[in-house]
Design an enzyme around this catalytic site. Sequence first.
Site: not given
Length: 313
Positions: A88, A230
């Site tokens: 990521c 998130g």
Amino acid sequence: LKENPNMCAYKAPSLDAREDMMIREVPRVGKEAATKAIKEWGQPMSKITHLIFCTTSGVALPGVDYELIVLLGLDPSVKRYMMYHQGCFAGGTVLRLAKDLAENNKDARVLIVCSENTAVTFRGPSETDMDSLVGQALFADGAAAIIIGSDPVPEVENPLFEIVSTDQKLVPNSHGAIGGLLREVGLTFYLNKSVPDIISQNINDALSKAFDPLGISDYNSIFWIAHPGGPAILDQVEQKVNLKPEKMNATRDVLSNYGNMSSACVFFIMDLMRKKSLEEGLKTTGEGLDWGVLFGFGPGLTIETVVLRSVAI
């Protein structure tokens, strides 16, 4: 999935089927993203000198970067760089590498393609593996492409943002916080519940290193393109830096509408930001502001920091 039921089971051998899908689909979807970017750029493909391809989905020789060159019909002398299994944070990594290539190779035009597909990680749930279940809920498919160069041709090339500086940091004492292993069952990953804390505790150091030389200490005065790992990560970063909720609007919109697409995410956010800035009649591509930050967070735990400057609209 009907043809490959092992992919729907929890940790059943299925790597061959997954790899066959990825080797085909990752470059195909990457081509779609690259074609859009090249069309907006408006220059002939023959001017592309370098290719950086990034994916966490599928591994092959000579590589999905090679397949993309064939699919697009790029010049065979294009210098290619393949980045596998970075995760990521890699949206920041590819910008850092592209900046170095563009600034050190005269007339370079670097095509970046990030193509991610969750078929490599998809599997059925298990009550004993909440990391996997959380990942299935967050991660998504997506591809993005962008072209980087120095000294744009006036009235021919229209820059969207300027990369001012880049940095990468391996966070001390964070080993094992995020990681993954390629197994017979596909790519397995683990996410420590302390990840939001680790990132938020290190975010101010990254910001200070990036913006102190520019005399900027008010982080509400810059635009934000943060990898949406998130909601918990975004919440804690906002709290730690005392950000106004609207600073993360573009990031949260992408997370809500597209999910966590690993390396491709920051480019979706960048694209959304510059389009909304234009629609709202703001003066720059960065929500009307001059300076901004792009963050990548991922395995290591690694933080990529990119200082951006917007362009007048």
